[in-house]
Design a protein around this motif. Structure first.
Motif, PDB file in Angstrom:
ATOM      1  N   GLY A 261       0.847  -1.184   0.000  1.00  0.00           N
ATOM      2  CA  GLY A 261       0.000   0.000   0.000  1.00  0.00           C
ATOM      3  C   GLY A 261       0.880   1.230   0.000  1.00  0.00           C
ATOM      4  O   GLY A 261       1.716   1.412  -0.885  1.00  0.00           O
ATOM      5  N   ASP A 262       0.724   2.080   1.004  1.00  0.00           N
ATOM      6  CA  ASP A 262       1.561   3.274   1.086  1.00  0.00           C
ATOM      7  C   ASP A 262       2.625   3.157   2.172  1.00  0.00           C
ATOM      8  O   ASP A 262       3.228   4.143   2.567  1.00  0.00           O
ATOM      9  CB  ASP A 262       0.696   4.519   1.324  1.00  0.00           C
ATOM     10  N   ARG A 263       2.860   1.930   2.657  1.00  0.00           N
ATOM     11  CA  ARG A 263       3.844   1.693   3.710  1.00  0.00           C
ATOM     12  C   ARG A 263       5.081   0.996   3.151  1.00  0.00           C
ATOM     13  O   ARG A 263       4.987   0.079   2.326  1.00  0.00           O
ATOM     14  CB  ARG A 263       3.255   0.826   4.825  1.00  0.00           C
ATOM     15  N   VAL A 264       6.240   1.423   3.616  1.00  0.00           N
ATOM     16  CA  VAL A 264       7.503   0.831   3.170  1.00  0.00           C
ATOM     17  C   VAL A 264       7.728  -0.491   3.897  1.00  0.00           C
ATOM     18  O   VAL A 264       7.762  -0.539   5.134  1.00  0.00           O
ATOM     19  CB  VAL A 264       8.671   1.788   3.450  1.00  0.00           C
ATOM     20  N   GLN A 265       7.844  -1.570   3.141  1.00  0.00           N
ATOM     21  CA  GLN A 265       8.170  -2.882   3.712  1.00  0.00           C
ATOM     22  C   GLN A 265       9.674  -3.137   3.718  1.00  0.00           C
ATOM     23  O   GLN A 265      10.203  -3.769   4.623  1.00  0.00           O
ATOM     24  CB  GLN A 265       7.467  -3.983   2.913  1.00  0.00           C
TER      25      GLN A 265
END
Length: 338
Positions: A261-265
């Motif tokens: 989504g809009d989160r950095v993994q």
């Protein structure tokens, strides 16, 4: 004129045997875009040249489910123009296509590019005052002679990874991108075959800056491998230089992002143009994980990437420049993820 012998073996094993046969003063040569320059400057004086360009099978590009494989003799331009790299790994494509000139990219090999030496003007144009070559001391050219750059003109010198013996910048673009992408090199030498990460190919200068690489003199790079990752598409190589072509980086950043989504993994960040070797910014990478990437967070990551930087007399500008370079690269990579 420095006399030298010349052989052109047809297999990697024959090249290693040719090196072992002469024991000292030998150098492998492929495209020659670095070694010939160093020979003209009197920095390299090989007694024996082993031309590896006749070796078959080392100029291929292969792809499996797990990795990309680049034969060591593949030209920079061939790899840069590969459609898979252009689409799925722009960080690798851009690092090659923004390096040198088209003519040099047509000649230079991707393995030889990993082993190019610094462009520090004191290294290339000077030597110890006890030498007939020049009047500038340089520990890379003549160990123990001193480093003229430390008290001299250091506009282009490193702000990360320096020592009291050397501040010379690692010059490459391709090594920075490979470091960010966790690439490895496969080596063949008299002791056999082994594989090491590209990040372990380079030494910090310490007290022995003339020892720049960790591979043994007889070892030949046969292949470069890059693990396949979703982060490849959301990537960039952002290079800031004094002119748009045929110029080395004042600061550069290789960045790749894996997003949920809009989160950095996962984040990959490496810097060029500002350090004595390709510089992995692991603390900056960790600071991004689990967070939504914003311009403010990108700038904070840039500051972490330059943590511990030490300016010299005239290169403090590189710190702020590199911070903005990392931040801009992160936003470019984020845009490509969309």
């Amino acid at each position: 004129m420095q006399p030298f012998s010349y052989v052109r073996p047809e297999t990697p094993e024959a090249a290693v045997q040719a090196f072992a046969a002469v024991r000292s003063g030998a150098r492998y040569i492929a495209g020659g875009t670095t070694l010939y320059d160093l020979m003209k400057l009197g920095i390299e004086r090989p007694a024996h040249l082993i031309d590896v360009t006749a070796i078959d099978g080392l100029d291929t590009i292969d792809s499996s489910d797990r990795e990309l494989r680049f034969g060591a003799l593949t030209s920079m331009s061939t790899v840069a123009d590969d459609p898979v790299l252009r689409h799925d790994y722009p960080v690798l494509h851009e690092a090659l296509s923004r390096a040198a000139s088209q003519q040099l990219r047509n000649m230079a090999t991707i393995a030889g590019n990993l082993l190019q030496r610094t462009r520090c003007m004191y290294f290339r144009n000077g030597a110890s005052s006890t030498s007939s070559v020049g009047a500038y001391p340089c520990n890379k050219r003549e160990p123990g002679s001193g480093c003229a750059a430390i008290s001299g003109h250091d506009h282009g010198q490193a702000v990360l990874g320096q020592s009291k013996a050397c501040t010379a910048v690692s010059p490459g673009d391709w090594p920075v991108a490979l470091t960010a992408m966790d690439a490895s090199v496969e080596l063949l030498g008299a002791a056999g075959r082994r594989t090491i990460p590209v990040s372990r190919l380079y030494r910090l200068p310490g007290t022995k800056p003339h020892l720049e690489f960790t591979i043994r003199p007889d070892e030949l790079i046969t292949c470069i491998t890059v693990p396949k990752t979703r982060a490849g598409r959301a990537s960039t190589y952002h290079k800031i230089r004094e002119r748009e072509s045929y110029a080395f980086a004042l600061a550069s950043a290789a960045v790749a992002l894996d997003l949920d989504g809009d989160r950095v993994q996962q984040a990959h960040i490496a810097l060029g143009g500002v350090a004595t070797r390709p510089w992995r910014a692991t603390e900056a990478e960790q600071a991004l994980i689990g967070k939504r990437l914003t311009p403010a967070l990108a700038r904070a990551a840039g500051r972490l990437a330059l943590k511990g930087a030490r300016p010299g007399n005239a290169n403090a500008y590189k710190i702020d420049l590199a911070i903005h370079t990392v931040a801009d690269a992160l936003i470019i990579a984020l845009g490509r993820a969309a």
